[in-house]
Design a protein around this motif. Sequence first.
Motif, PDB file in Angstrom:
ATOM      1  N   GLY A   7     -17.252  -3.850  14.703  1.00  0.00           N
ATOM      2  CA  GLY A   7     -17.534  -1.830  14.628  1.00  0.00           C
ATOM      3  C   GLY A   7     -18.835  -1.797  13.228  1.00  0.00           C
ATOM      4  O   GLY A   7     -18.809  -0.723  13.129  1.00  0.00           O
ATOM      5  N   GLY A   8     -18.900  -2.939  13.079  1.00  0.00           N
ATOM      6  CA  GLY A   8     -20.109  -3.231  11.579  1.00  0.00           C
ATOM      7  C   GLY A   8     -19.572  -2.935  10.782  1.00  0.00           C
ATOM      8  O   GLY A   8     -20.311  -2.561   9.434  1.00  0.00           O
ATOM      9  N   GLY A   9     -17.939  -2.748  10.480  1.00  0.00           N
ATOM     10  CA  GLY A   9     -17.599  -2.501   8.686  1.00  0.00           C
ATOM     11  C   GLY A   9     -17.563  -1.256   8.880  1.00  0.00           C
ATOM     12  O   GLY A   9     -17.982  -1.311   7.285  1.00  0.00           O
ATOM     13  N   ASP A  10     -17.736  -0.362   8.941  1.00  0.00           N
ATOM     14  CA  ASP A  10     -18.146   0.982   8.893  1.00  0.00           C
ATOM     15  C   ASP A  10     -17.273   2.227   7.518  1.00  0.00           C
ATOM     16  O   ASP A  10     -16.261   1.002   7.596  1.00  0.00           O
ATOM     17  N   ALA A  11     -17.511   3.333   6.997  1.00  0.00           N
ATOM     18  CA  ALA A  11     -16.446   3.664   6.434  1.00  0.00           C
ATOM     19  C   ALA A  11     -15.292   4.105   6.521  1.00  0.00           C
ATOM     20  O   ALA A  11     -14.272   4.045   6.558  1.00  0.00           O
ATOM     21  N   ASP A  12     -15.545   4.723   7.967  1.00  0.00           N
ATOM     22  CA  ASP A  12     -14.211   5.094   8.312  1.00  0.00           C
ATOM     23  C   ASP A  12     -13.096   3.935   8.988  1.00  0.00           C
ATOM     24  O   ASP A  12     -11.464   3.463   9.084  1.00  0.00           O
ATOM     25  N   GLU A  13     -13.441   2.717   9.793  1.00  0.00           N
ATOM     26  CA  GLU A  13     -13.005   1.980  10.023  1.00  0.00           C
ATOM     27  C   GLU A  13     -12.251   1.229   8.966  1.00  0.00           C
ATOM     28  O   GLU A  13     -11.009   0.997   8.563  1.00  0.00           O
ATOM     29  N   LEU A  14     -13.498   0.486   7.872  1.00  0.00           N
ATOM     30  CA  LEU A  14     -12.551   0.865   6.067  1.00  0.00           C
ATOM     31  C   LEU A  14     -11.429   0.976   5.941  1.00  0.00           C
ATOM     32  O   LEU A  14     -10.586   0.335   5.365  1.00  0.00           O
ATOM     33  N   ALA A  15     -11.669   2.255   5.951  1.00  0.00           N
ATOM     34  CA  ALA A  15     -10.812   3.295   5.383  1.00  0.00           C
ATOM     35  C   ALA A  15      -9.105   3.229   6.230  1.00  0.00           C
ATOM     36  O   ALA A  15      -8.427   2.775   5.359  1.00  0.00           O
ATOM     37  N   ALA A  16      -9.102   2.718   7.417  1.00  0.00           N
ATOM     38  CA  ALA A  16      -7.735   2.545   8.198  1.00  0.00           C
ATOM     39  C   ALA A  16      -7.525   1.614   7.611  1.00  0.00           C
ATOM     40  O   ALA A  16      -6.668   1.412   7.599  1.00  0.00           O
ATOM     41  N   LYS A  17      -8.368   0.085   7.148  1.00  0.00           N
ATOM     42  CA  LYS A  17      -8.251  -0.769   6.927  1.00  0.00           C
ATOM     43  C   LYS A  17      -7.195  -0.554   5.292  1.00  0.00           C
ATOM     44  O   LYS A  17      -6.306  -1.520   4.978  1.00  0.00           O
ATOM     45  N   VAL A  18      -7.951   0.205   4.648  1.00  0.00           N
ATOM     46  CA  VAL A  18      -7.429   0.190   3.637  1.00  0.00           C
ATOM     47  C   VAL A  18      -5.944   0.569   3.573  1.00  0.00           C
ATOM     48  O   VAL A  18      -4.649  -0.070   2.284  1.00  0.00           O
ATOM     49  N   ARG A  19      -5.346   1.740   4.091  1.00  0.00           N
ATOM     50  CA  ARG A  19      -4.467   1.992   4.284  1.00  0.00           C
ATOM     51  C   ARG A  19      -3.259   1.020   4.884  1.00  0.00           C
ATOM     52  O   ARG A  19      -2.015   1.701   4.662  1.00  0.00           O
ATOM     53  N   SER A  20      -3.619   0.369   5.688  1.00  0.00           N
ATOM     54  CA  SER A  20      -2.440  -0.807   6.076  1.00  0.00           C
ATOM     55  C   SER A  20      -2.294  -1.345   4.753  1.00  0.00           C
ATOM     56  O   SER A  20      -1.575  -2.266   5.433  1.00  0.00           O
ATOM     57  N   TRP A  21      -3.665  -2.272   3.728  1.00  0.00           N
ATOM     58  CA  TRP A  21      -3.419  -2.900   3.303  1.00  0.00           C
ATOM     59  C   TRP A  21      -2.686  -2.775   1.859  1.00  0.00           C
ATOM     60  O   TRP A  21      -1.803  -3.458   1.229  1.00  0.00           O
ATOM     61  N   TRP A  22      -2.485  -1.354   1.654  1.00  0.00           N
ATOM     62  CA  TRP A  22      -2.034  -0.860   0.288  1.00  0.00           C
ATOM     63  C   TRP A  22      -1.430   0.289   0.515  1.00  0.00           C
ATOM     64  O   TRP A  22      -1.728   1.598   1.700  1.00  0.00           O
ATOM     65  N   ASP A  23       0.096   1.177   0.610  1.00  0.00           N
ATOM     66  CA  ASP A  23       0.121   2.401   0.665  1.00  0.00           C
ATOM     67  C   ASP A  23       0.024   3.581  -0.019  1.00  0.00           C
ATOM     68  O   ASP A  23       0.723   4.214  -0.859  1.00  0.00           O
ATOM     69  N   THR A  24      -1.610   4.344   0.563  1.00  0.00           N
ATOM     70  CA  THR A  24      -1.555   5.073  -0.442  1.00  0.00           C
ATOM     71  C   THR A  24      -1.481   6.744   0.173  1.00  0.00           C
ATOM     72  O   THR A  24      -1.468   7.536  -0.974  1.00  0.00           O
ATOM     73  N   ASP A  25      -0.462   6.835   0.682  1.00  0.00           N
ATOM     74  CA  ASP A  25      -0.273   7.956   1.239  1.00  0.00           C
ATOM     75  C   ASP A  25       0.967   8.299   0.612  1.00  0.00           C
ATOM     76  O   ASP A  25       1.259   9.307  -0.073  1.00  0.00           O
ATOM     77  N   ARG A  26       1.425   7.133   0.190  1.00  0.00           N
ATOM     78  CA  ARG A  26       2.666   6.714  -1.063  1.00  0.00           C
ATOM     79  C   ARG A  26       1.849   7.159  -2.241  1.00  0.00           C
ATOM     80  O   ARG A  26       2.730   7.914  -3.084  1.00  0.00           O
ATOM     81  N   LEU A  27       0.934   6.707  -3.005  1.00  0.00           N
ATOM     82  CA  LEU A  27       0.312   6.574  -4.138  1.00  0.00           C
ATOM     83  C   LEU A  27      -0.402   7.866  -4.301  1.00  0.00           C
ATOM     84  O   LEU A  27      -0.773   8.941  -5.232  1.00  0.00           O
ATOM     85  N   GLN A  28      -0.603   8.752  -2.890  1.00  0.00           N
ATOM     86  CA  GLN A  28      -1.065  10.136  -3.364  1.00  0.00           C
ATOM     87  C   GLN A  28       0.203  11.660  -3.362  1.00  0.00           C
ATOM     88  O   GLN A  28      -0.215  11.936  -4.265  1.00  0.00           O
ATOM     89  N   ARG A  29       0.984  11.322  -3.449  1.00  0.00           N
ATOM     90  CA  ARG A  29       2.561  11.321  -3.116  1.00  0.00           C
ATOM     91  C   ARG A  29       2.751  11.915  -4.631  1.00  0.00           C
ATOM     92  O   ARG A  29       3.353  13.153  -5.394  1.00  0.00           O
ATOM     93  N   LEU A  30       2.444  10.738  -5.338  1.00  0.00           N
ATOM     94  CA  LEU A  30       2.970  10.362  -6.523  1.00  0.00           C
ATOM     95  C   LEU A  30       2.386  10.954  -7.499  1.00  0.00           C
ATOM     96  O   LEU A  30       2.197  11.448  -8.185  1.00  0.00           O
ATOM     97  N   TYR A  31       0.595  10.836  -7.574  1.00  0.00           N
ATOM     98  CA  TYR A  31      -0.246  11.843  -7.683  1.00  0.00           C
ATOM     99  C   TYR A  31       0.262  13.276  -7.528  1.00  0.00           C
ATOM    100  O   TYR A  31      -0.077  13.632  -9.179  1.00  0.00           O
ATOM    101  N   VAL A  32       0.639  13.205  -6.826  1.00  0.00           N
ATOM    102  CA  VAL A  32       0.518  14.980  -6.777  1.00  0.00           C
ATOM    103  C   VAL A  32       2.198  15.548  -7.168  1.00  0.00           C
ATOM    104  O   VAL A  32       2.080  16.345  -7.694  1.00  0.00           O
ATOM    105  N   ASP A  33       2.861  14.034  -7.675  1.00  0.00           N
ATOM    106  CA  ASP A  33       4.141  14.481  -8.202  1.00  0.00           C
ATOM    107  C   ASP A  33       3.722  14.754  -9.693  1.00  0.00           C
ATOM    108  O   ASP A  33       4.037  15.290 -10.893  1.00  0.00           O
ATOM    109  N   PHE A  34       3.044  13.752  -9.837  1.00  0.00           N
ATOM    110  CA  PHE A  34       3.264  14.089 -11.855  1.00  0.00           C
ATOM    111  C   PHE A  34       1.628  15.044 -11.678  1.00  0.00           C
ATOM    112  O   PHE A  34       1.981  15.547 -13.052  1.00  0.00           O
ATOM    113  N   LEU A  35       1.048  15.600 -10.801  1.00  0.00           N
ATOM    114  CA  LEU A  35      -0.076  16.471 -11.552  1.00  0.00           C
ATOM    115  C   LEU A  35       1.015  18.027 -11.924  1.00  0.00           C
ATOM    116  O   LEU A  35       1.505  18.899 -12.867  1.00  0.00           O
TER     117      LEU A  35
END
Length: 305
Positions: A181-209
């Motif tokens: 797909g050419g490595g566009d940002a949306d495709e790469l963002a999906a890969k990032v979510r598979s390599w790191w648990d960004t959903d959990r990190l987002q929740r932890l930042y919300v909890d910190f705030l």
Amino acid sequence: MNTVSAQEPGSGAGPLGKVQPRQLIVTVYGLYARDTDGWMSVASLIQLLADLDVEAPTVRSCVSRLKRAGLLEARSVSGAAGYRISSETERILRDGDPRIFAARRATVDEGWVLVVFSVPESERARRHTLRTQLTRLGFGSVTAGVWIAPGHVHDEAESMLARHGLRAYADLFRADYLSAGGGDADELAAKVRSWWDTDRLQRLYVDFLAAHRPMAERIATGAPVTDRQAFTTYIGVLTDWRRLVYLDPGVARELLPGEWSGTHARELFDEMHARLAGPAHRHVERVRGRRHPAGGLSERPSGRS
């Protein structure tokens, strides 16, 4: 780096869950012992941890465990019993300062660093060390033996492998992401979510705030805060923050969820650091019995973790 909640010092629970006294001791040493050759008296440490609702027997027990782990070394100064941080602990704290106080976020075009490793089953302890250290540097897992991080982590990864005697088990590569797909940002963002648990990190930042914003708002409105209150609050905020930033890989903002709370969490931490670090340091100096210069202490953010 808690805890001590920002709303109520000594409450014992931060957004990442209950903080162990040992973590508070490491925070106190990292912040306040390095300007005294890494040393602090047992009496001062016990008094400071008492401000954080940790009892003296617990402090002594934790310090003993830290000594056995090689993180602290017993030393008397002018007849006072105490401990200093080991050279390895000093290095760990020094390496952590930029991540805690001035973490860099990658850009999309800087590429990636890959660590490709294979450790024999007979050396499982080394495999565990390697994975632990890669996680600490913010690497995510592509597959079992291929881990990835933003390109600027390369030098830290190289240093870590050499320091732990792991270089023979791993190869490092600089890489760009390519795909059909050419490595566009949306495709790469999906890969990032598979390599790191960004959903959990987002929740932890919300909890910190949620945990620390009420106190930040009180301070911002000019509510009086004693030096002791500044110390207990600051240790709580910093200990929570220290644990959070080691979970954040620092990937480009464009590759993270749209409502990324990590940005707001960083702003809140920086604000509380600016307001609390000075008076907290005054409290520690008072406990240690050292004369305090007129006009207070400077904050020195880049040299403390």
